[in-house]
Design an enzyme around this catalytic site. Structure first.
Site, PDB file in Angstrom:
ATOM      1  CG  HIS A  97      23.667 133.124   3.937  1.00 21.48           C
ATOM      2  ND1 HIS A  97      23.315 134.353   4.439  1.00 21.48           N
ATOM      3  CD2 HIS A  97      22.769 132.249   4.470  1.00 21.48           C
ATOM      4  CE1 HIS A  97      22.267 134.207   5.259  1.00 21.48           C
ATOM      5  NE2 HIS A  97      21.930 132.953   5.295  1.00 21.48           N
ATOM      6  CG  ASP A 120      27.036 111.610 -10.392  1.00 23.28           C
ATOM      7  OD1 ASP A 120      26.502 110.647 -10.971  1.00 23.28           O
ATOM      8  OD2 ASP A 120      28.083 112.154 -10.793  1.00 23.28           O
ATOM      9  CE1 TYR A 228      31.933 107.785  -9.638  1.00 22.61           C
ATOM     10  CE2 TYR A 228      31.906 107.771  -7.239  1.00 22.61           C
ATOM     11  CZ  TYR A 228      32.362 108.300  -8.429  1.00 22.61           C
ATOM     12  OH  TYR A 228      33.248 109.340  -8.418  1.00 22.61           O
TER      13      TYR A 228
HETATM   14 ZN   LIG Z   1      20.662 132.212   6.718  1.00 26.28          ZN
END
Ligand SMILES: [Zn+2]
Length: 231
Positions: A97, A120, A228
């Site tokens: 979260h 990227d 890269y």
């Molecule tokens: Zn959650």
């Protein structure tokens, strides 16, 4: 990979989310799969990080049957399993979260691709899922969350290997990667590009990004002629 190393990798990845400031309390979880054995290791539900041990990780098969471990697996386990069953290129799944990624999810908008950091790692906008129905919410909610994520990728023809995250509407992101380490890396990148995206969007809501620049950056790291980093 032995089950002990799989559990250790998942344990370390869960702690890494806390170290990166992406998880407070126990609001996050990481799992990883051993494709050869068809077994998943995931964080147990609601165990404080300060006392959690590698051996507390729960091992399940892809149908959700616990094959090792005495603790209850994370409540988001059915979402993780649905992603493993449907996206066969992924080796690890995480849910956080983290503030900016959760804010974009709650804004119910895709995260538009507007910068090279995004390009990227992700080949296009990061999708936000649809509203879940009353039946989907009242039924097997976590499983249905996974099904709605998969539906979003199938209906919009998005390759989960090229877009390793989703914004679950009014909720928060799910992120994946090749392995637990790569998955945590993608969690950090997602939070950062959601933060950049929120600021850029406030400065200029009309912002766009040239598709040639998107392709250049994505292929620099992911195309067959990726150049890269070190060989
Ligand atoms: Zn959650």
């Amino acid at each position: 990979m032995s089950l002990a190393s799989l559990k250790e990798a998942v344990f370390e990845a869960n702690l890494a989310l806390v170290d990166h400031g992406l998880v407070i309390f126990t609001w996050g979880n990481v799992s990883a799969i051993d494709r050869q054995q068809g077994l998943v290791a995931i964080k147990p539900s609601g165990v404080p990080y300060s006392t959690m041990k590698s051996d507390d990780m729960v091992i399940l098969d892809l149908e959700g049957k616990v094959v090792e471990g005495s603790l209850k697996p994370s409540s988001d386990t059915p979402t993780h399993l649905e992603l493993y069953r449907s996206f066969d290129t992924i080796g690890s799944v995480a849910h956080t979260h983290s503030t900016y990624a959760a804010a974009w999810s709650q804004s119910c908008r895709d995260l538009p691709i507007t910068g090279t950091t995004h390009a990227d790692y992700f080949s296009q906008d990061i999708p936000c899922t649809r509203d879940m129905t009353e039946e989907e919410i009242a039924g097997e909610f976590e499983l249905n969350t996974g099904k709605v994520i998969v539906e979003t990728f199938v209906e919009r023809d998005i390759n989960p290997a090229h877009v390793p995250a989703v914004l679950v509407k009014n909720h928060a992101p799910f992120i994946w990667g090749k392995d637990a380490h790569d998955c945590v890396h993608n969690c950090v990148v997602l939070e950062e590009i959601c933060k950049m995206g929120a600021i850029a969007d406030a400065l200029n809501p009309e912002i766009t990004m040239n598709k040639h620049l998107v392709r250049k950056h994505f292929n620099r790291k992911h195309g067959k002629n990726a150049y890269y980093g070190q060989k």
